[in-house]
Design an enzyme around this catalytic site. Structure first.
Site, mmCIF file in Angstrom:
data_model
loop_
_atom_site.group_PDB
_atom_site.id
_atom_site.type_symbol
_atom_site.label_atom_id
_atom_site.label_comp_id
_atom_site.label_asym_id
_atom_site.label_seq_id
_atom_site.Cartn_x
_atom_site.Cartn_y
_atom_site.Cartn_z
ATOM 1 N N SER A 1 31.700 47.989 50.641
ATOM 2 C CA SER A 1 31.225 46.913 49.480
ATOM 3 C C SER A 1 30.089 45.962 49.956
ATOM 4 C CB SER A 1 32.498 46.319 49.151
ATOM 5 O OG SER A 1 32.579 45.311 48.514
ATOM 6 N N HIS B 1 29.798 50.305 46.712
ATOM 7 C CA HIS B 1 30.544 49.664 45.734
ATOM 8 C C HIS B 1 30.221 48.033 45.447
ATOM 9 C CE1 HIS B 1 34.723 48.886 44.585
ATOM 10 N NE2 HIS B 1 34.605 47.461 44.920
ATOM 11 N N ASP C 1 30.779 44.590 43.708
ATOM 12 C CA ASP C 1 31.916 43.727 43.063
ATOM 13 C C ASP C 1 31.151 42.867 42.001
ATOM 14 O OD1 ASP C 1 34.406 44.786 44.307
ATOM 15 O OD2 ASP C 1 33.356 44.186 46.384
ATOM 16 N N MET D 1 31.953 39.581 39.690
ATOM 17 C CA MET D 1 32.887 38.621 39.518
ATOM 18 C C MET D 1 32.368 37.534 38.615
ATOM 19 S SD MET D 1 34.658 38.393 43.206
ATOM 20 C CE MET D 1 34.852 39.784 44.441
ATOM 21 N N HIS E 1 32.545 47.754 40.307
ATOM 22 C CA HIS E 1 33.973 47.282 40.227
ATOM 23 C C HIS E 1 33.811 45.936 39.532
ATOM 24 C CE1 HIS E 1 37.848 45.392 42.357
ATOM 25 N NE2 HIS E 1 37.798 45.769 40.936
ATOM 26 N N MET F 1 35.257 42.687 37.897
ATOM 27 C CA MET F 1 36.192 41.739 37.965
ATOM 28 C C MET F 1 35.998 40.787 36.901
ATOM 29 S SD MET F 1 37.186 42.050 42.106
ATOM 30 C CE MET F 1 35.422 42.869 42.003
ATOM 31 N N MET G 1 44.234 47.954 43.607
ATOM 32 C CA MET G 1 43.982 47.100 44.537
ATOM 33 C C MET G 1 44.907 46.792 45.570
ATOM 34 S SD MET G 1 40.803 45.891 43.553
ATOM 35 C CE MET G 1 40.944 44.532 44.598
ATOM 36 N N PHE H 1 37.949 38.124 46.437
ATOM 37 C CA PHE H 1 37.299 37.724 47.637
ATOM 38 C C PHE H 1 37.399 38.938 48.743
ATOM 39 C CE2 PHE H 1 38.857 33.958 45.922
ATOM 40 C CZ PHE H 1 38.102 33.250 45.992
ATOM 41 N N GLY H 2 36.258 39.194 49.575
ATOM 42 C CA GLY H 2 36.478 39.982 50.899
ATOM 43 C C GLY H 2 37.019 39.299 51.730
ATOM 44 N N ASP I 1 41.179 49.322 47.473
ATOM 45 C CA ASP I 1 40.085 48.386 47.594
ATOM 46 C C ASP I 1 40.805 47.328 48.150
ATOM 47 O OD1 ASP I 1 37.856 46.900 47.552
ATOM 48 O OD2 ASP I 1 37.790 46.870 45.485
ATOM 49 N N GLY I 2 40.302 46.775 49.057
ATOM 50 C CA GLY I 2 40.974 45.420 49.881
ATOM 51 C C GLY I 2 41.758 45.456 51.050
ATOM 52 N N GLY I 3 41.061 44.732 52.154
ATOM 53 C CA GLY I 3 41.756 45.022 53.400
ATOM 54 C C GLY I 3 41.649 46.499 54.175
ATOM 55 N N SER J 1 34.173 44.149 54.692
ATOM 56 C CA SER J 1 34.208 43.439 55.860
ATOM 57 C C SER J 1 34.344 44.470 57.040
ATOM 58 C CB SER J 1 35.213 42.444 56.055
ATOM 59 O OG SER J 1 36.589 42.922 55.848
HETATM 60 O O1 LIG Z 1 36.974 43.816 45.083
HETATM 61 C C1 LIG Z 1 36.988 43.423 46.320
HETATM 62 C C2 LIG Z 1 37.558 42.274 46.467
HETATM 63 O O2 LIG Z 1 38.021 41.822 44.941
HETATM 64 C C3 LIG Z 1 36.458 43.865 47.454
HETATM 65 O O3 LIG Z 1 35.770 45.282 46.957
HETATM 66 C C4 LIG Z 1 37.009 44.226 48.569
HETATM 67 O O4 LIG Z 1 37.846 42.984 48.988
HETATM 68 C C5 LIG Z 1 36.192 44.565 49.683
HETATM 69 O O5 LIG Z 1 36.269 43.558 50.780
HETATM 70 P P1 LIG Z 1 37.151 43.767 52.016
HETATM 71 O O6 LIG Z 1 37.006 45.481 52.515
HETATM 72 O O7 LIG Z 1 36.518 42.955 53.186
HETATM 73 O O8 LIG Z 1 38.704 43.644 51.822
HETATM 74 FE FE LIG Z 2 35.875 45.716 44.780
#
Ligand SMILES: O=C(CO)[C@H](O)[C@H](O)COP(=O)(O)O
Ligand SMILES: [Fe+2]
Length: 228
Positions: free
Chosen positions: A8, A31, A33, A35, A64, A66, A135, A141-142, A173-175, A196
């Protein structure tokens, strides 16, 4: 069952997007994002940046969205050069019509669910989609901590995909990181977004490779993949 790793660029340096895209050229998708500071409390980039990114890299773009009013905006991201466009079901007035429009314009159609949105009401829509995004953080947020409580939803979604005999990809997606990717793969995910964990690494390409190896090993052992 092929595993896909999608870095991402949310976690990349936005002043050097072309170079940051090149840094992960072994990845399956990039990817992106988008927003709008309405659907989520953050603002990133829009159609002109996606157009430029599509010209700057050979890696296909996984957008993606949002954003509110997905019905109006998602087709414009296909025209901008995205090969896969994900809209949030919470932001779409007519998700079936929108998925068909994205496909008709030549991209893969994907639908995302926020953590509090269940999959069950959308079972009948799954054949209209090329990918479903679950999600694993609240979008916006990343760098947030992975929500373990999403694992049962991933499992149930994989069961629905099997029940209907679909070729649907299941993205998380996320963490997603070295410490969480195996749990996601075991539960049924086969497409992994990592921001990240990739761009925070000293060598982003090596991080993609390491995540892929971990995910492939976990999928090979997973019961959902062995059944097929
Ligand atoms: O859609 C997202 C946040 O809304 C990002 O794609 C996602 O958070 C990627 O970041 P990380 O891998 O650091 O969580
Ligand atoms: Fe995303």
């Amino acid at each position: 069952m092929a595993v896909q790793i999608n870095p991402s660029i949310l976690s990349a340096d936005f002043a050097r997007l072309a170079d940051e895209a090149k840094a992960v050229e072994g990845a399956d998708w990039l990817h992106v994002d988008v927003m709008d500071n309405h659907f989520v409390p953050n603002l990133t980039l829009g159609v002109p940046v996606v157009e430029s990114l599509a010209r700057a890299t050979d890696t296909p773009l996984d957008c993606h969205l949002m954003i509110e009013d997905a019905d109006r905006w998602a087709p414009q991201y296909v025209e901008a050069g995205a090969s896969s466009v994900t809209f949030h079901v919470e932001a779409a007035a007519a998700p079936v019509r929108l998925a068909r429009e994205i496909r008709a314009k030549g991209a893969r159609a994907s639908m995302a669910l926020k953590p509090a949105t269940p999959i069950e009401p959308y079972e009948d829509l799954l054949p209209e989609l090329d990918m479903l995004l679950i999600m694993t953080v609240e979008p916006g947020f990343g760098g947030q901590a992975f929500l373990d409580i999403m694992l049962p939803k991933i499992r149930r979604t994989r069961e629905l995909i099997a029940k209907h005999g679909l070729e649907l990809w299941l993205q998380v997606d996320g963490g997603v990181s070295a410490s969480t990717i195996e749990r996601c793969a075991d539960a049924g995910a086969d497409v992994f977004v990592a921001g990240s964990a990739v761009y925070g690494a000293n060598d982003p390409a090596a991080a993609v490779h390491a995540l892929r190896t971990q995910a492939e090993t976990a999928v090979a052992k997973a019961s959902w993949a062995c059944d097929h």
